[in-house]
Enzyme design. Structure first.
Site, PDB file in Angstrom:
ATOM      1  CE  LYS A 255      -3.126   2.628   3.028  1.00 17.17           C
ATOM      2  NZ  LYS A 255      -3.787   2.668   4.357  1.00 17.17           N
ATOM      3  CG  ASP A 260      -5.394   8.354   4.590  1.00 18.38           C
ATOM      4  OD1 ASP A 260      -6.224   8.987   3.906  1.00 18.38           O
ATOM      5  OD2 ASP A 260      -5.698   7.394   5.325  1.00 18.38           O
ATOM      6  CE  LYS A 267      -6.253   9.076   7.959  1.00 14.99           C
ATOM      7  NZ  LYS A 267      -6.776   7.910   8.687  1.00 14.99           N
ATOM      8  CG  ASP A 278      -1.911   5.283   5.147  1.00 14.83           C
ATOM      9  OD1 ASP A 278      -1.799   4.226   5.807  1.00 14.83           O
ATOM     10  OD2 ASP A 278      -2.969   5.624   4.607  1.00 14.83           O
ATOM     11  CG  ASP A 337      -9.682   7.661   6.810  1.00 13.94           C
ATOM     12  OD1 ASP A 337      -8.640   7.730   6.127  1.00 13.94           O
ATOM     13  OD2 ASP A 337      -9.678   7.667   8.062  1.00 13.94           O
ATOM     14  CD  GLU A 339      -6.715   5.480   2.403  1.00 15.17           C
ATOM     15  OE1 GLU A 339      -5.578   5.180   2.808  1.00 15.17           O
ATOM     16  OE2 GLU A 339      -7.671   5.717   3.183  1.00 15.17           O
ATOM     17  NE  ARG A 341     -10.780  -0.856   3.838  1.00 15.65           N
ATOM     18  CZ  ARG A 341     -11.333  -0.910   5.043  1.00 15.65           C
ATOM     19  NH1 ARG A 341     -12.521  -1.480   5.203  1.00 15.65           N
ATOM     20  NH2 ARG A 341     -10.712  -0.415   6.100  1.00 15.65           N
TER      21      ARG A 341
END
Length: 497
Positions: A255, A260, A267, A278, A337, A339, A341
């Protein structure tokens, strides 16, 4: 006591060891239970010094033992500079970290271990090498000329070329994970992360390609495009392919969310502060691929890094949007949020469809859910797998390599939480309960059940400073995965296999 021996030196570069013959100062490891026996083996003057100093061998404590020159100085002679040995308090259950605090704490010099059994030696060497890595703060100030070095007595521990060859790449790989994760998002965006994949491919003679911005949907990466299209830097997928296509096919997916914000489901400030990390899954996948190629493992390797920034802008993904995934299913966005996956789902589908033969193993690594951290804390990555044999072997390697993982269940009844009234599935459940499991179930739906798949939901971060583990980016599961793959796919020569 100091004596001429063959020594192994480490400098402040990742795990750099070299052979030379120099006098070395003895390192005596002790626990509260073994301290009395260790003192019995020391010259009487050193044992008296340790008792007078109140040394109790608690983990992390250290006592310098003076040599004869110091005794002479008390009578008004000599310069008192001799160091005869060092007592080190250690945790017997943590061999990897027993020596990790010493490179930063010991006076400059060369040191030798007086006791280390064959099984512990790789851990002790790697721990020393990790302790010698400069932290982000120290990187600009490191001075290799004054760095302590570790020496292994040939009478007890032979510093073979194979040992050194095993320690140096692993220490360097861990250092690279830390470096990448620590980079701020204005220095490591999607373009720079993809370039890191291209540079890795060039070093190993691997094939490289990428899909950028509007190329993504037609190539089967519409979910990647939807997540990253609002950012200033274009979303992209970087692919490295290495090895003979006739060999077992192993897929690594990392990933690569370089920052993020949470997207429109923004967030809070505290949750966004460290979201430069991230892309930790991508950093792990890059480091693991590098290790496998260095070892010349007989596999056909594919590395995929979907690289994006999850930003807020005019083109941002919205809650309620429905996007067609690479496999043709329609995904309704419950939460922007969730994202990571989405990136992994498209990458998994592409890896499977583009493989010359069905993959022998699929691995994805991601800083995916806060729920995994709530369940297991910062140090213990969550493992999910559709294959008990592979999962059990990885857990066993985690224990053997002092690189622990904890398996969580792919609890099938929770699939109901991902049902959508408008599409084939939701990208996230509407409830936070079981969040790591529902995220893994989303990914599992993109993997045919006959293909072995390992999913690591990791933190990639040290919240506090510890010996050998500076605050900031951290490698988790890397040693366990490398040992597993080395063992399963033939004999890469490694003390960690």
């Amino acid at each position: 006591m100091s004596s001429p021996i063959t020594t192994v030196h480490s400098d402040s570069r990742p795990g750099a060891f070299a052979i030379s013959s120099q006098p070395a100062t003895a390192l005596h490891r002790a626990t509260p239970a073994t301290l009395a026996a260790v003192l019995e083996q020391l010259p009487p003057a050193q044992a008296r010094w340790a008792r007078a100093a109140g040394f109790d061998a608690q983990p992390g404590r250290m006592l310098l033992l003076p040599g004869m020159q110091a005794e002479v100085q008390r009578e008004g002679q000599g310069d008192g500079t001799a160091l005869a040995g060092v007592l080190v308090g250690v945790d017997p259950d943590q061999p990897l970290w027993q020596l990790a605090g010493l490179p930063a704490a010991l006076p400059p010099g060369t040191y030798t271990l007086t006791d280390a059994d064959e099984a512990q030696r790789p851990h002790l060497l790697l721990g020393w090498a990790l302790g010698a890595l400069p932290s982000t703060r120290q990187a600009r100030q490191s001075d290799a000329a004054t760095a302590p070095s570790l020496a292994l007595s040939l009478a007890r521990l032979v510093a073979s070329p194979d040992e050194q060859a095993a320690v140096a790449p692993m220490a360097a790989a861990i250092g690279e994970v830390r470096r990448l994760v620590n980079l701020p998002a204005n220095q490591l965006g999607p373009e720079q992360l993809a370039q890191a994949v291209a540079d890795l491919a060039a070093r190993h003679g691997a094939r490289y390609r990428q899909w950028v911005r509007d190329e993504l949907p037609a190539a089967g990466f519409a979910l990647v495009h939807a997540v990253g299209r609002a950012a200033a830097q274009a979303p992209r997928v970087a692919e490295l392919t290495w090895g003979d296509a006739a060999l077992p096919h192993v897929v690594l997916i990392g990933k690569g969310v370089c920052f993020d914000s949470g997207g429109l489901d923004l967030k809070p400030a505290a949750g966004m502060r460290w979201m430069k990390k991230d892309m930790g899954g991508a950093a792990h996948a890059l480091a693991l691929a590098d290790l496998l190629m260095q070892a010349g493992l007989p596999i056909h390797l594919k590395l995929l890094v979907p690289a994006v920034e999850n930003a807020v802008g005019a083109g941002a993904l919205r809650p309620g949007d429905i996007i067609e995934a690479g496999d043709g299913r329609r995904v309704e966005i419950e939460n922007t949020d969730a994202e990571g996956r989405l990136l992994l789902a498209d990458a998994l589908h592409h890896a499977i469809c583009s493989a010359p033969t069905p993959p022998a193993l699929l691995i994805d690594l991601a800083t995916l859910t806060g729920a995994a951290r709530t369940a297991l804390g910062p140090d213990l990555p969550a493992l999910f797998s559709n294959h008990d044999g592979w999962a059990d072997e990885l857990l066993a390697q985690g224990r053997a390599q002092a690189d622990p993982l904890w398996r969580l269940p792919l609890w099938a009844p929770y699939r109901r939480m991902l049902r959508s009234d408008q599409a084939d599935l939701l990208n996230a459940a509407s409830t936070p309960q079981g969040g790591a499991i529902t995220a893994a179930l989303f990914l599992e739906s993109f993997v045919p059940p006959e293909l072995p798949w390992l999913h690591l939901d990791l933190f990639a971060w040290n919240l506090e400073e510890r010996p050998g583990r500076p605050r900031g980016g951290e490698a988790q599961g890397l040693r366990a995965l490398y040992a597993l793959l080395s063992q399963r796919f033939a004999s890469a020569r490694s003390a960690f296999a």
